[in-house]
Design a protein around this motif. Structure first.
Motif, PDB file in Angstrom:
ATOM      1  N   LEU A 184       0.914  -1.171  -0.057  1.00  0.00           N
ATOM      2  CA  LEU A 184      -0.065  -0.120  -0.175  1.00  0.00           C
ATOM      3  C   LEU A 184       0.898   1.173   0.003  1.00  0.00           C
ATOM      4  N   GLU A 185       0.564   2.325  -0.957  1.00  0.00           N
ATOM      5  CA  GLU A 185       1.076   3.466  -0.690  1.00  0.00           C
ATOM      6  C   GLU A 185       2.529   3.498  -0.941  1.00  0.00           C
ATOM      7  N   SER A 186       3.209   4.089   0.038  1.00  0.00           N
ATOM      8  CA  SER A 186       4.869   4.179   0.001  1.00  0.00           C
ATOM      9  C   SER A 186       5.458   3.065  -0.428  1.00  0.00           C
ATOM     10  N   ALA A 187       4.835   1.872   0.349  1.00  0.00           N
ATOM     11  CA  ALA A 187       5.503   0.394   0.134  1.00  0.00           C
ATOM     12  C   ALA A 187       5.400   0.040  -1.412  1.00  0.00           C
ATOM     13  N   HIS A 188       4.277   0.454  -2.014  1.00  0.00           N
ATOM     14  CA  HIS A 188       3.911   0.462  -3.333  1.00  0.00           C
ATOM     15  C   HIS A 188       5.083   1.074  -4.345  1.00  0.00           C
ATOM     16  N   MET A 189       5.086   2.271  -3.933  1.00  0.00           N
ATOM     17  CA  MET A 189       5.891   3.359  -4.594  1.00  0.00           C
ATOM     18  C   MET A 189       7.334   2.904  -4.488  1.00  0.00           C
ATOM     19  N   GLN A 190       7.721   2.494  -3.436  1.00  0.00           N
ATOM     20  CA  GLN A 190       9.405   2.122  -3.631  1.00  0.00           C
ATOM     21  C   GLN A 190       9.810   0.728  -4.332  1.00  0.00           C
ATOM     22  N   MET A 191       8.663  -0.116  -4.272  1.00  0.00           N
ATOM     23  CA  MET A 191       8.615  -1.473  -5.205  1.00  0.00           C
ATOM     24  C   MET A 191       8.662  -1.067  -6.488  1.00  0.00           C
ATOM     25  N   PHE A 192       7.873  -0.229  -6.943  1.00  0.00           N
ATOM     26  CA  PHE A 192       7.781   0.186  -8.429  1.00  0.00           C
ATOM     27  C   PHE A 192       9.034   0.793  -8.892  1.00  0.00           C
ATOM     28  N   LEU A 193       9.411   1.693  -8.154  1.00  0.00           N
ATOM     29  CA  LEU A 193      10.655   2.320  -8.434  1.00  0.00           C
ATOM     30  C   LEU A 193      11.960   1.302  -8.600  1.00  0.00           C
ATOM     31  N   PHE A 194      11.826   0.361  -7.771  1.00  0.00           N
ATOM     32  CA  PHE A 194      12.822  -0.771  -7.685  1.00  0.00           C
ATOM     33  C   PHE A 194      12.740  -1.687  -8.973  1.00  0.00           C
ATOM     34  N   ALA A 195      11.447  -1.845  -9.431  1.00  0.00           N
ATOM     35  CA  ALA A 195      11.164  -2.581 -10.883  1.00  0.00           C
ATOM     36  C   ALA A 195      10.970  -1.673 -11.873  1.00  0.00           C
ATOM     37  N   ASN A 196      11.415  -0.514 -11.735  1.00  0.00           N
ATOM     38  CA  ASN A 196      11.146   0.733 -13.019  1.00  0.00           C
ATOM     39  C   ASN A 196      11.672  -0.009 -14.343  1.00  0.00           C
ATOM     40  N   TYR A 197      11.121   0.556 -15.308  1.00  0.00           N
ATOM     41  CA  TYR A 197      11.414   0.646 -16.600  1.00  0.00           C
ATOM     42  C   TYR A 197      12.635   1.214 -16.993  1.00  0.00           C
ATOM     43  N   SER A 198      13.219   0.907 -17.849  1.00  0.00           N
ATOM     44  CA  SER A 198      14.450   1.369 -18.627  1.00  0.00           C
ATOM     45  C   SER A 198      14.185   2.832 -19.224  1.00  0.00           C
ATOM     46  N   GLU A 199      15.226   3.641 -19.666  1.00  0.00           N
ATOM     47  CA  GLU A 199      15.019   4.904 -20.058  1.00  0.00           C
ATOM     48  C   GLU A 199      14.383   4.864 -21.471  1.00  0.00           C
ATOM     49  N   ASP A 200      15.046   3.642 -22.375  1.00  0.00           N
ATOM     50  CA  ASP A 200      14.461   3.598 -23.522  1.00  0.00           C
ATOM     51  C   ASP A 200      12.802   3.058 -23.493  1.00  0.00           C
ATOM     52  N   GLU A 201      12.787   2.129 -22.580  1.00  0.00           N
ATOM     53  CA  GLU A 201      11.019   1.578 -22.507  1.00  0.00           C
ATOM     54  C   GLU A 201      10.447   3.094 -22.180  1.00  0.00           C
ATOM     55  N   VAL A 202      10.776   3.962 -21.318  1.00  0.00           N
ATOM     56  CA  VAL A 202      10.141   5.125 -20.849  1.00  0.00           C
ATOM     57  C   VAL A 202       9.764   5.879 -21.962  1.00  0.00           C
ATOM     58  N   GLN A 203      10.809   6.099 -22.696  1.00  0.00           N
ATOM     59  CA  GLN A 203      10.801   6.802 -24.049  1.00  0.00           C
ATOM     60  C   GLN A 203       9.692   6.262 -24.936  1.00  0.00           C
ATOM     61  N   HIS A 204       9.837   5.144 -25.199  1.00  0.00           N
ATOM     62  CA  HIS A 204       8.815   4.482 -26.075  1.00  0.00           C
ATOM     63  C   HIS A 204       7.468   4.635 -25.653  1.00  0.00           C
ATOM     64  N   GLY A 205       7.108   4.409 -24.401  1.00  0.00           N
ATOM     65  CA  GLY A 205       6.053   4.721 -23.782  1.00  0.00           C
ATOM     66  C   GLY A 205       5.165   6.141 -24.033  1.00  0.00           C
ATOM     67  N   LEU A 206       6.269   6.975 -23.614  1.00  0.00           N
ATOM     68  CA  LEU A 206       5.862   8.488 -23.908  1.00  0.00           C
ATOM     69  C   LEU A 206       5.327   8.696 -25.387  1.00  0.00           C
ATOM     70  N   SER A 207       6.111   8.207 -26.336  1.00  0.00           N
ATOM     71  CA  SER A 207       5.476   8.142 -27.803  1.00  0.00           C
ATOM     72  C   SER A 207       4.139   7.471 -27.789  1.00  0.00           C
TER      73      SER A 207
END
Length: 536
Positions: A184-207
């Motif tokens: 829940l909440e910050s526990a989720h936020m920390q885990m998502f950041l740990f499992a985050n996407y690569s910069e290339d994936e983020v740029q593709h997603g933004l497009s």
């Protein structure tokens, strides 16, 4: 002066100070140069002018989504869509298919599940996700974006064991002392950041996100942040490369450690307004509480659905006043995610204290969501000239759950009629991908207050179509100090426009959701076209 594009024979919803409706509009390069009758506009024709016959269809200022998460929307498209499943069993089958094409050790990601909409009527657990794979770490984010579930492999990699203490502003859910995998909440936020996407994936997603938003008529976005500290850099890079085509007003915060992000912004010496018409730095933003549908929003009284619970706070009043008070003192516009009435009250107090210490006219401080705003808080918002950024599309997707969780308090949730009657400016945002990015859905929800089951949620808070259009266009520009540039169809303003497939002012209210975008014109160019007929 000759025009480069003429749009004639339409319902030109100008959203000017009189909310006047005209027949035609002329564009030269990237600016609107005239609005008037067909005869007046055709007089500006040259051999090079493109002429679009609207045949009575509506043309509006480009939609301005005042609160959305482009990065999250885009990267979600790379994962498994839990909204397309009707049960946990069905979602697990989709995740198993994803596992077949994912190398062992690589993350499997899902999003959009809602236990209230699943046959089982419960949250996911790590044991559910372990049945998909124990070789892959797995994270599935709930539709609210404030809760996720992970499998045992993810917990192991993140170093979270049964003895782990709950992080501040969050919770590791346990049953009989065992971690269930629900975060829940910050526990989720920390885990998502740990499992985050690569910069290339983020740029593709933004497009991908930008293209979808263009198809929905969205020409400007107040981006409400990503999980990590690199989000602003990702946005800037994508705007510069035209992967993001919309105009961006970037809220300066993050879903994880928002006060730390604000502190870095202050240390950099920048402030709200830095940038150009394509990307500007917006307000300093922090998180105060949780989500409306979790529910984890911080409320004054316990939930109707759970008398032992009233939500989660990320910050106390002193911490909030310090973080945003410092930003206000340095010249920033300030805002916060605040859903429950206790959280909304805390943000109002933070703004009051900041203005008392450092008075400033035309501050345009905001409250993102201001989800539960009873009359006493409404009056304080008016007195302090605070702008609300509500999300009426939540009523459609989550409204029935609101009745279960909050009871009669739905009458003061996203209270658009009360904002209007009390003179509190409000600019509507989708908060996508939490719910649909489609502004037409937001307008429909604001006007009808109908949930997806057809129930009317807080009938007294319905507004008119005209008020909803203004909140999705002009007021969004006002909330970013840009009403002189966009938000209405008037000579001298940027040629950001959207053409619908019918008249928005005369169609039946229950038919509003059936309206579609035909053309999206951004900076004087057609960036999206559903069909080409009518163009000569």
């Amino acid at each position: 002066m000759s025009a480069t594009m003429l749009l004639i024979n339409g319902e030109v919803v100008t959203v000017d100070s009189e909310f006047s409706v005209s027949e035609a509009v002329a564009i030269k390069d990237n600016k609107i140069i005239a609005v008037g009758t067909n005869e007046e506009i055709l007089a500006l024709k040259s051999e090079e002018s493109a002429i679009i016959n609207l045949d009575g269809r509506s043309i509006l200022p480009g939609f301005n989504d005042a609160h959305a998460h482009l990065e999250l929307y885009g990267t979600n498209k790379l994962g498994v869509n839990g909204k397309e499943a009707g049960s946990i069993k069905e979602l697990l089958a989709k995740l198993k298919e994803k596992a077949k094409s994912t190398p062992p050790g690589r993350w499997i990601r899902g999003w959009g599940y809602n236990q209230n909409h699943y046959e089982e009527g419960r949250h996911l657990s790590r044991w559910d996700l372990d049945s998909v794979s124990t070789e892959h770490p797995i994270i599935v984010v709930r539709t609210c974006g404030h809760i996720s579930c992970v499998n045992s492999k993810a917990l192991e990699l993140a170093g979270i064991d049964p003895q782990a203490e709950d992080p501040s502003g969050g919770k590791y859910v346990r049953e009989d002392g065992e971690l269930t995998g629900l975060l829940l909440e910050s526990a989720h936020m920390q885990m998502f950041l740990f499992a985050n996407y690569s910069e290339d994936e983020v740029q593709h997603g933004l497009s991908l996100a930008s293209e979808d938003y263009l198809a929905k008529g969205i020409t400007s976005v107040h981006d409400a942040g990503g999980y990590g500290p690199d989000h602003i850099r990702f946005l800037q890079k994508a705007v510069s490369a035209k992967r993001i085509k919309q105009r961006i007003f970037a809220l300066y915060g993050s879903l994880h450690d928002s006060p730390g992000m604000v502190k870095k912004g202050l240390a950099s010496g920048i402030a709200t307004g830095l940038g150009d018409e394509w990307m500007k730095i917006g307000p300093a933003k922090v998180f105060i509480d949780g989500s409306s549908s979790g529910p984890t929003a911080k409320t004054r009284e316990p939930y109707k659905s759970d008398p032992e619970d009233s939500g989660i706070l990320y910050l106390n009043q002193e911490e909030l006043n310090e973080s945003l008070g410092s930003a206000h003192g340095a010249g920033w516009q300030i805002t916060a995610h605040a859903i429950g009435d206790e959280a909304v009250g805390m943000m109002i107090e933070a703004i009051r204290a900041a203005l008392q210490r450092d008075p400033r006219e035309n501050h345009r401080h905001r409250i993102e969501h201001s989800g539960m705003t009873p009359p006493d808080l409404m009056q304080k918002m008016k007195d302090l000239n605070i702008i609300s950024i509500p999300n009426p599309a939540f009523i459609y997707e989550f409204g029935d759950g609101y009745v279960r969780d909050y009871g009669d308090r739905v009458d003061v949730m996203f209270p658009l009629r009360s904002f209007s009657e009390n003179g509190v400016p409000f600019a509507m945002g989708s908060d996508s991908p939490i719910t649909s990015a489609d502004p037409i859905q937001g307008i429909y929800s604001a006007v009808t207050r109908k949930s997806n089951s057809g129930n009317i949620i807080g009938a007294g808070q319905r507004i008119t179509v005209q008020e909803a259009i203004k909140a999705y266009t002009w007021t969004g520009a006002y909330a970013s100090f840009e009403e002189h540039l966009k938000g209405s169809i008037e000579p001298g303003k940027l040629a950001d426009l959207v053409v619908l497939n019918d008249s928005i002012l005369t169609c039946e209210l229950d038919s509003l959701r059936e309206l579609k975008v035909e053309l999206t014109i951004l900076d004087g160019k057609i960036e999206y076209a559903a069909k080409k007929e009518g163009v000569k």
